[in-house]
Scaffold this active site. Structure first.
Site, short mmCIF file in Angstrom:
data_model
loop_
_atom_site.label_atom_id
_atom_site.label_comp_id
_atom_site.label_asym_id
_atom_site.label_seq_id
_atom_site.Cartn_x
_atom_site.Cartn_y
_atom_site.Cartn_z
N GLU A 31 0.83 -1.21 0.00
CA GLU A 31 0.00 0.00 0.00
C GLU A 31 0.85 1.25 0.00
O GLU A 31 1.86 1.33 0.71
CB GLU A 31 -0.88 -0.01 1.25
CG GLU A 31 -2.20 0.71 1.06
CD GLU A 31 -3.09 0.00 0.03
OE1 GLU A 31 -3.15 0.48 -1.12
OE2 GLU A 31 -3.69 -1.03 0.39
N GLY A 120 -15.93 6.61 -3.84
CA GLY A 120 -14.99 7.32 -2.99
C GLY A 120 -14.64 6.59 -1.70
O GLY A 120 -14.38 7.21 -0.69
N GLY A 122 -12.34 3.85 -1.70
CA GLY A 122 -11.10 3.10 -1.83
C GLY A 122 -11.23 1.76 -2.53
O GLY A 122 -10.26 1.00 -2.61
N LEU A 123 -12.41 1.42 -3.06
CA LEU A 123 -12.52 0.19 -3.85
C LEU A 123 -12.39 0.49 -5.35
O LEU A 123 -12.65 -0.36 -6.19
CB LEU A 123 -13.84 -0.54 -3.57
CG LEU A 123 -14.09 -1.00 -2.13
CD1 LEU A 123 -15.35 -1.85 -2.06
CD2 LEU A 123 -12.92 -1.79 -1.56
N SER A 124 -12.03 1.74 -5.66
CA SER A 124 -11.75 2.14 -7.05
C SER A 124 -12.96 2.13 -7.97
O SER A 124 -12.92 1.57 -9.07
CB SER A 124 -10.67 1.24 -7.66
OG SER A 124 -9.44 1.76 -7.29
N SER A 125 -14.02 2.79 -7.51
CA SER A 125 -15.20 2.91 -8.38
C SER A 125 -14.84 3.70 -9.63
O SER A 125 -15.40 3.45 -10.71
CB SER A 125 -16.35 3.58 -7.63
OG SER A 125 -16.07 4.94 -7.36
N GLU A 158 -7.61 9.14 -16.83
CA GLU A 158 -7.62 9.68 -15.46
C GLU A 158 -6.50 10.71 -15.27
O GLU A 158 -6.72 11.76 -14.69
CB GLU A 158 -7.53 8.53 -14.44
CG GLU A 158 -7.85 8.99 -13.02
CD GLU A 158 -8.26 7.88 -12.04
OE1 GLU A 158 -8.17 6.70 -12.40
OE2 GLU A 158 -8.66 8.22 -10.91
N ASP A 170 -4.97 0.55 -10.04
CA ASP A 170 -6.42 0.31 -9.98
C ASP A 170 -6.97 -0.15 -11.33
O ASP A 170 -7.71 -1.13 -11.41
CB ASP A 170 -7.14 1.58 -9.53
CG ASP A 170 -6.67 2.00 -8.15
OD1 ASP A 170 -6.06 1.16 -7.45
OD2 ASP A 170 -6.90 3.17 -7.77
P1 ADP Z 1 -12.85 5.59 -5.62
O1 ADP Z 1 -12.26 5.34 -6.97
O2 ADP Z 1 -11.97 5.16 -4.51
O3 ADP Z 1 -14.22 5.03 -5.47
P2 ADP Z 1 -12.75 8.30 -6.57
O4 ADP Z 1 -12.97 9.60 -5.91
O5 ADP Z 1 -11.48 8.08 -7.30
O6 ADP Z 1 -12.99 7.18 -5.45
O7 ADP Z 1 -13.92 8.03 -7.60
C1 ADP Z 1 -15.27 8.31 -7.29
C2 ADP Z 1 -15.88 9.07 -8.43
O8 ADP Z 1 -16.02 8.21 -9.60
C3 ADP Z 1 -17.30 9.54 -8.16
O9 ADP Z 1 -17.31 10.75 -7.43
C4 ADP Z 1 -17.83 9.69 -9.57
O10 ADP Z 1 -17.35 10.88 -10.16
C5 ADP Z 1 -17.20 8.51 -10.32
N1 ADP Z 1 -18.10 7.34 -10.25
C6 ADP Z 1 -17.81 6.12 -9.76
N2 ADP Z 1 -18.87 5.29 -9.84
C7 ADP Z 1 -19.86 5.99 -10.41
C8 ADP Z 1 -21.23 5.70 -10.74
N3 ADP Z 1 -21.78 4.52 -10.50
N4 ADP Z 1 -21.95 6.70 -11.32
C9 ADP Z 1 -21.39 7.89 -11.57
N5 ADP Z 1 -20.14 8.22 -11.27
C10 ADP Z 1 -19.38 7.30 -10.69
MG MG Z 2 -10.49 6.29 -7.74
#
Ligand code: ADP
Ligand code: MG
Length: 386
Positions: A31, A120, A122-125, A158, A170
């Site tokens: 990490e 947001g 930390g599981l990399s959405s 990104e 990620d």
């Molecule tokens: P993490 O990657 O750790 O979840 P980030 O801040 O890097 O946190 O990413 C979160 C952002 O990604 C959200 O604020 C949004 O802009 C985008 N995002 C992720 N999933 C979705 C979703 N299902 N719908 C719309 N935007 C999304």
């Molecule tokens: Mg992210």
């Protein structure tokens, strides 16, 4: 029609044609060393972002997410970054990056996304979103992108389009995901191996602290700056190094003298020992040495807590309570300062484990966590034609 298909029809006035999905990821160990040239060990997990898609007759790319209000649409020839497109910039960015790299699109798309990956945390959405859209573009427009191409284009989006400093971990963990395998990834030169991750009854569990995220970005940048500062000093003494993870644990005594700064020394000590733990972890996985795996995960968390100082009350509490409730190992995952931790738990005791951990965490922090067992899964997929 299911609920999502109905929403698609209501939003775009046409039926969806295709369904796609992409998983999220945890990092098992390694990490905060992706940006220090270290080795990391992430794996794709069974929390997904999904998309319903239909082709359009015009030039428009349209995005709707169940997580946000409204539809955002733009023309393929007018996709310059604009902050007002907020979350949809990840999506538009993929199309722009691909066009910058010479790919051509003859028609637009309607896209509806939905996700059970916490945003947001930390599981990399964000990487799941990027990889998914890149996979969709490749599939629908027949671009024949390889998995490595998807990583490259998503990371570029990104970094360059969205302007966020991030490593390749990620996007790689998700795009290259494989069932019951983790990715042993060298963040310096993007070489990797897949390592078997079958621990029998023991399953990975995500412990989502649900602590509102505040300082993550500024603290993250502070750590990056500290590491760069330390690297610049140490290059005077070790001219051949390119990054902190080129240094070895046996050099730590000298490094402490050269740096002459306890904070910088602690940051460097984390990077060097963490990188070493990744090598040891991979060896332990090969022989399924659960004692070793457990002690390495614990030392990783302790190092992130004491030397790198990125854990905090919520992550420390949830990992401690997880161990008390029967996990054989637990540590934070992702950037820290809240977000998620992981635990290794015998699936037979999962319900009792989740109950106990949840209650104790809530008592100490006033926040209800989310706790779920996850499978280690494969990357982005075409799910079905509708
Ligand atoms: P993490 O990657 O750790 O979840 P980030 O801040 O890097 O946190 O990413 C979160 C952002 O990604 C959200 O604020 C949004 O802009 C985008 N995002 C992720 N999933 C979705 C979703 N299902 N719908 C719309 N935007 C999304
Ligand atoms: Mg992210």
């Amino acid at each position: 029609m299911n609920k999502l298909e109905t929403l698609f029809k209501e939003t775009y006035k046409v039926n969806p044609e295709f369904e796609y999905s992409a998983p999220s990821r945890i990092n098992l160990i390694g990490e905060h060393i992706d940006y220090n040239g270290g080795m990391v060990l992430p794996a794709a997990i069974s929390r997904y972002i999904k998309a319903l898609v239909s082709k359009r007759n015009d030039n428009k790319i349209c995005f709707k997410s169940t997580a946000f209000e409204g539809v955002l649409e733009r023309n393929l020839d007018d996709l310059k970054y604009d902050a007002k497109y907020d979350w949809a910039n990840y999506g538009f960015g993929i199309f722009q990056t691909l066009q910058d790299d010479g790919y051509k699109f003859k028609f637009g798309l309607n896209i509806l996304i939905t996700s059970n990956i916490p945003l947001g945390s930390g599981l990399s959405s964000s990487a799941a979103f990027l990889d998914l859209i890149c996979f969709i573009a490749s599939d629908i427009y027949n671009l024949n992108l390889t998995k490595d191409d998807i990583v490259k284009e998503s990371v570029k989006t990104e970094n360059v389009y969205c302007g966020l400093k991030c490593g390749i971990m990620d996007e790689a963990a998700i795009a290259l995901g494989e069932e019951n395998k983790c990715l042993y990834l060298n963040c310096n030169n993007f070489t990797y191996k897949k390592i078997n991750l079958d621990l029998g009854n023991y399953k990975f569990v995500v412990l989502q602290t649900n602590k509102p995220r505040k300082l993550t970005e500024s603290k993250y940048n502070e750590r990056v700056d500290e590491c760069n500062k330390a690297l610049n000093i140490l290059k005077n003494h070790y001219p051949s190094i390119n990054n902190l993870c080129d240094l070895k644990p046996e050099m730590l005594n000298d490094i402490e003298k050269y740096l002459n700064d306890q904070i910088l020394f602690k940051r460097v000590r984390h990077c060097i020992t963490e990188n070493d733990r990744v090598y040891q972890f991979v060896e332990a996985l090969k022989i399924k040495d659960l004692n070793k795996i457990s002690s390495l995960l614990k030392s990783s968390h302790d190092s992130l807590k004491n030397d790198y100082e990125v854990t905090g009350l919520h992550l420390d509490t949830i990992t401690e309570e997880a161990i008390k409730a029967g996990a054989i190992a637990s540590r934070m995952t992702g950037a820290g300062f809240g977000g998620c931790a992981i635990a290794l738990v015998d699936e037979k005791i999962f319900d009792d484990f989740a109950n106990k951990t949840s209650k104790a965490y809530e008592q100490k922090t006033g926040i209800t966590p989310a706790i779920y067992m996850v499978d280690i899964v494969s990357g982005p997929k075409f799910e079905r034609k509708l």
